[in-house]
Design an enzyme around this catalytic site. Structure first.
Site: not given
Ligand code: ATP
Ligand code: MG
Length: 581
Positions: A47, A274, A284
């Site tokens: 995102e 994760r 983020k």
């Molecule tokens: P955040 O909580 O940091 O905002 P998010 O999952 O909301 O993370 P996205 O941009 O939606 O952020 O994530 C893109 C991809 O990265 C998703 O498939 C998510 O599962 C993966 N991802 C995010 N954080 C991690 C992590 N700590 N370890 C492994 N994969 C991750």
């Molecule tokens: Mg997300």
């Protein structure tokens, strides 16, 4: 000469020698053997609401690595369904970081927002099948009606609207007839489902907001659970890998793709744990808060776990790939020690970084029996682990800089460095010396250390083979060096689990995470490296020149602030390694 050690990252190839299979590969093998899919097509779906962090690196490398391993494809898809939080700046940084890591999406760069029209059609399809309805309950009421884990939900009074009425309302929602929040489109599934996600989830909401790509065309936006699975389906994704918290969303993922009839292509969602690293946060939202509240200098502050921050700190893409490879993928949540990430960096830099000498806390050293005005040159190896990296020259004279801590007027027990009438010490690569005394200012501070050298020890070894009892010290020629600013870093959070329950992560910040040293002394040749680095077009997108400063660690030029006129180095990592076998 000191070499410019920066190379475009594309010259580095991906090492992807997986020895044993992880559980996802086992599942993929099964799917291929059973003919569920005949190829492997993965995606990374960020995102664009912030910069990528090392957790994302795990996901990128996993998805890209699988596509590569199975000879399949890998897409980069921006999951841009939230108009108020997303920006083009983030899209550009994400592209840069994925590329830097070695992820290659070729021409397959997609945006969920490109599917808005199709997604809208699918929503109408669901309405026409009686599988979605417009609800007038407020967000709060919807929450209330949803029930709890122990109590079933209640049906909304608007749940049984006719198809015609739903269609009419949904079209008017799209046309902008209603303000934000007054109506939503919900799937009609099961308000008594034991899985709360399945209790008539929201599919669309009204948001009169400008979108970074579609502008003001839309005032209704699809929710993640509706968008993500259909985007996967539209792109022909076979294995949709996501983190564990989406496990309970899987039934909804499957429900949506199976109930929307065109195109009927069903990807498989598989969840993995994760990545968490101690002494840091990996969300983020929290990282953005650190930036917005100016608790760090920006998204690429070298203390941040963001990929741009790690790159600026001196982390190579290869070290991050090796790190992600070694931690592996599992189904159970785990936290990795920050020290292990550092270990992976050290290992990489040990093999590649050029050795030079720099003095961080300088004090003058005068070699009293070395003639004033005389100078000589020594040739030193660039990297003892790899003779092919060549040598460079350093100069020596009567006036040198050494580390303040390498002299003590009154030695402490076991101190093997310089003190008056102390042991013979070696100036690395130059000569053996013996301390004879020091000069102090009116406050009693040592301003100059005095020593005599042995002219028969050129290169640093005694002619008669006698044993050198003192330490080997690094030094810099005072007549042939430059001042530099050096930034030393420690954990951004002193608490190992700043994300832990009942904790405010901002209370866990380490007040001593940055130490700035001015007036450090580095070899003069560094200015040429800085000048060359200045000519690089996109300095923040690549690794800056990196060195090992003997005895003090690995350092890189700061990719924002270092110029030929003002040298600035970041300590990437110290030399001590607790993970070494
Ligand atoms: P955040 O909580 O940091 O905002 P998010 O999952 O909301 O993370 P996205 O941009 O939606 O952020 O994530 C893109 C991809 O990265 C998703 O498939 C998510 O599962 C993966 N991802 C995010 N954080 C991690 C992590 N700590 N370890 C492994 N994969 C991750
Ligand atoms: Mg997300």
């Amino acid at each position: 000469m000191i070499k410019n050690s920066f190379k475009p990252e594309e010259e580095q190839v991906m090492e992807n020698e997986v020895v044993s299979k992880n559980f996802i590969e086992t599942e993929i093998d099964k799917d291929l053997a059973e003919g569920v899919y005949d190829t492997v097509h993965t995606r990374f779906p960020p995102e664009p609401n912030g910069y990528l962090h090392i957790g994302h690196a795990k996901s990128i490398l996993l998805n890209y690595g699988l596509a590569k391993k199975y000879g399949g494809k890998f897409n980069l898809r921006f999951d841009d369904t939230n108009p108020t939080k997303e920006e083009t700046e983030y899209v550009e940084s994400i592209r840069e970081d994925v590329r830097w890591l070695g992820g290659d999406w070729q021409d397959r760069e997609f945006y969920a927002s490109n599917y808005f029209e199709k997604l809208y059609e699918y929503a109408e399809q669901l309405i026409k099948m009686g599988k979605a309805y417009v609800d007038d309950l407020s967000a709060e009421e919807i929450r209330e009606y949803r029930g709890t884990l122990t109590e079933p939900g209640r049906e909304s009074p608007y749940r049984n609207r006719s198809v015609e009425e739903n269609l009419d309302l949904f079209r008017r929602m799209r046309a902008g007839a209603f303000p934000d929040g007054v109506r939503v489109l919900r799937a009609k599934i099961d308000m008594a489902s034991p899985n709360l996600v399945m209790r008539d989830p929201t599919l669309y909401r009204i948001r009169h907001a400008e979108h970074h790509r579609t502008g003001n065309v839309w005032c209704i936006y699809p929710m993640y659970d509706f968008t993500h699975c259909l985007s996967d389906s539209l792109e022909g994704i076979t294995h949709s890998l996501c983190s564990l918290e989406y496990e309970i969303h899987r039934p909804l993922y499957d429900w949506v793709v199976s109930n929307v009839s065109i195109p009927y292509y069903k990807p498989r969602q598989i969840e993995f744990a994760r990545l968490g690293i101690d002494h840091t946060v990996m969300s983020k939202r929290k990282l953005r808060q650190l930036v917005e509240e100016k608790l760090v200098s920006g998204w690429d502050d070298p203390r941040m776990p963001t990929l741009c921050g790690l790159r600026r700190r001196g982390y190579t893409a290869r070290s991050i790939r090796n790190f992600c490879e070694r931690i592996g993928v599992a189904k159970s949540p785990n936290t990795v020690e920050y020290g292990f990430l550092e270990h992976c960096l050290r290992e990489d830099l040990n093999a590649t970084a050029q050795r030079t000498m720099a003095v961080l806390h300088p004090v003058k050293l005068t070699v009293t029996n070395y003639p004033e005005g005389q100078s000589e040159t020594f040739t030193v190896e660039n990297n003892p682990t790899d003779p092919t990296q060549g040598t460079h020259e350093i100069t020596f004279g009567r006036h040198l800089w050494i580390e303040t801590e390498d002299f003590l007027e009154m030695p402490i027990p076991k101190y093997k460095r310089l003190y008056p009438d102390g042991p013979e010490c070696r100036l690395k690569g130059a000569y053996l010396i013996r301390c004879t005394g020091c000069v102090k200012d009116e406050n009693g501070h040592v301003t100059e250390v005095l020593c005599e050298y042995d002219p028969n020890s050129r290169g640093g070894d005694p002619a008669d083979g006698r044993k050198v009892k003192g330490a080997t010290l690094h030094w810099v020629d005072a007549d042939n060096c430059l001042d530099a600013e050096v930034r030393l870093y420690d954990n951004l959070f002193s608490d190992p689990q700043p994300d832990g329950p009942d904790k405010n992560f901002l209370d866990c910040l380490n007040p001593d995470s940055l130490m700035v040293l001015e007036g450090c002394k580095v070899e003069r040749a560094m200015v040429d490296v800085a000048r060359d680095f200045d000519r690089v077009e996109n300095r923040t997108g690549i690794n800056a020149p990196t060195f090992q400063f003997m005895r003090t660690g690995y350092f890189c030029m700061d990719n924002r602030d270092c110029t030929a006129d003002h040298l600035v180095f970041n300590r990437s990592v110290s030399l001590k390694d607790s993970f070494k076998k």
